[in-house]
Design an enzyme around this catalytic site. Structure first.
Site, PDB file in Angstrom:
ATOM      1  CB  SER A  99      11.332   0.295  -7.091  1.00  0.00           C
ATOM      2  OG  SER A  99      10.157   0.064  -7.834  1.00  0.00           O
ATOM      3  CG  ASP A 192       8.478   6.911 -10.577  1.00  0.00           C
ATOM      4  OD1 ASP A 192       8.165   6.070 -11.444  1.00  0.00           O
ATOM      5  OD2 ASP A 192       9.015   6.603  -9.491  1.00  0.00           O
ATOM      6  CG  HIS A 222      10.763   3.805 -11.210  1.00  0.00           C
ATOM      7  ND1 HIS A 222      10.012   3.986 -10.066  1.00  0.00           N
ATOM      8  CD2 HIS A 222      11.199   2.514 -11.188  1.00  0.00           C
ATOM      9  CE1 HIS A 222       9.981   2.856  -9.381  1.00  0.00           C
ATOM     10  NE2 HIS A 222      10.686   1.965 -10.046  1.00  0.00           N
TER      11      HIS A 222
END
Length: 244
Positions: A99, A192, A222
């Protein structure tokens, strides 16, 4: 218990460094996360079994590191990673960024091009200050300097400060060529809710490297931390190492 990297005048950083052969794998957590997440632990266990070198760390204000989360910026966390790799590792590196850690891995690779041999992004989120906030949130940041929001995947509210947002805006990458030439692997869940798959496509196009592969995970969210997701991460990292 982690070790701590002492830095005069700066918060000490919690880290776990495993000696081994080959490029040192460096795991970079996401926003508000730490080095004890499932992906970091799975990769560390794999590195131990393979006899490979690995470094995990907590950014300042995160996990067991010193510092205040709300006072940190993207630049601060980039500098934390640079300090850790400069002081704790030698030789080539493989950066694995989750991320926001995927944004940091790009910034670090630009600063240490001579050392970074490859990148693995997991739902990499470069430029998320640009595409991740709506106009109402931007107005709140402008007026109050702070956003506190609930996230369905986390127990505690997510905090975004104006200083962090400004730092992100000063480090945007996707609108021009990113001068990174090493091999890159991008893992992206199709379900996601935080990082749209289009970001992975934009990143793949922006990277100057001719060796970029994007792997889309059907049903992947995610975190990409289901057993199959973790197996894909390990397989991808291992195969990438074998090409170096």
């Amino acid at each position: 218990m982690p070790d701590f990297l002492e830095r005069p005048g700066l918060p000490s950083l919690a880290f776990a460094h495993r000696e081994g052969h080959g490029p040192t794998i460096v795991f970079l957590p996401g926003y508000g996360s730490d080095m004890e997440g499932s992906k970091a632990i799975a990769l560390d266990a794999w590195a131990e079994a393979q006899g490979r070198a690995m470094l995990r760390l907590d950014y300042r204000g995160c996990g067991q590191s010193e510092g205040v989360f709300a006072e940190a910026t993207l630049d601060d966390w980039r500098d934390d990673v640079l300090d850790a790799i400069d002081m704790l590792t030698r030789g080539p590196l493989i950066l694995v960024g989750s991320s926001m850690g995927g944004w940091l891995m790009l910034l670090v690779a630009l600063e240490r091009a001579e050392r970074v041999a490859a990148l693995v992004g997991i739902a990499a989120a470069p430029d998320f200050t640009e595409w991740g906030y709506d106009e109402a949130q931007r107005a709140t940041l402008e007026a109050d300097g702070l956003i506190v929001s609930e996230h369905p995947d986390y127990d505690t509210p997510e905090i975004t400060t104006r200083a962090f947002w400004d730092s992100g805006q000063a480090n945007l990458l996707l609108e021009s060529e990113i001068p990174i030439d090493c091999p890159v692997r991008l893992l992206q869940g199709l379900d996601d809710r935080d990082v749209p798959p289009s970001v992975a496509f934009r990143l793949g196009r922006a990277l100057r490297s001719a060796d970029v592969q994007t792997m889309l995970v059907k049903g992947g969210e995610h975190r990409l931390s289901r057993p199959g997701d973790l197996a894909l991460l390990l397989t991808t990292t291992g195969a990438l190492i074998e090409t170096l």
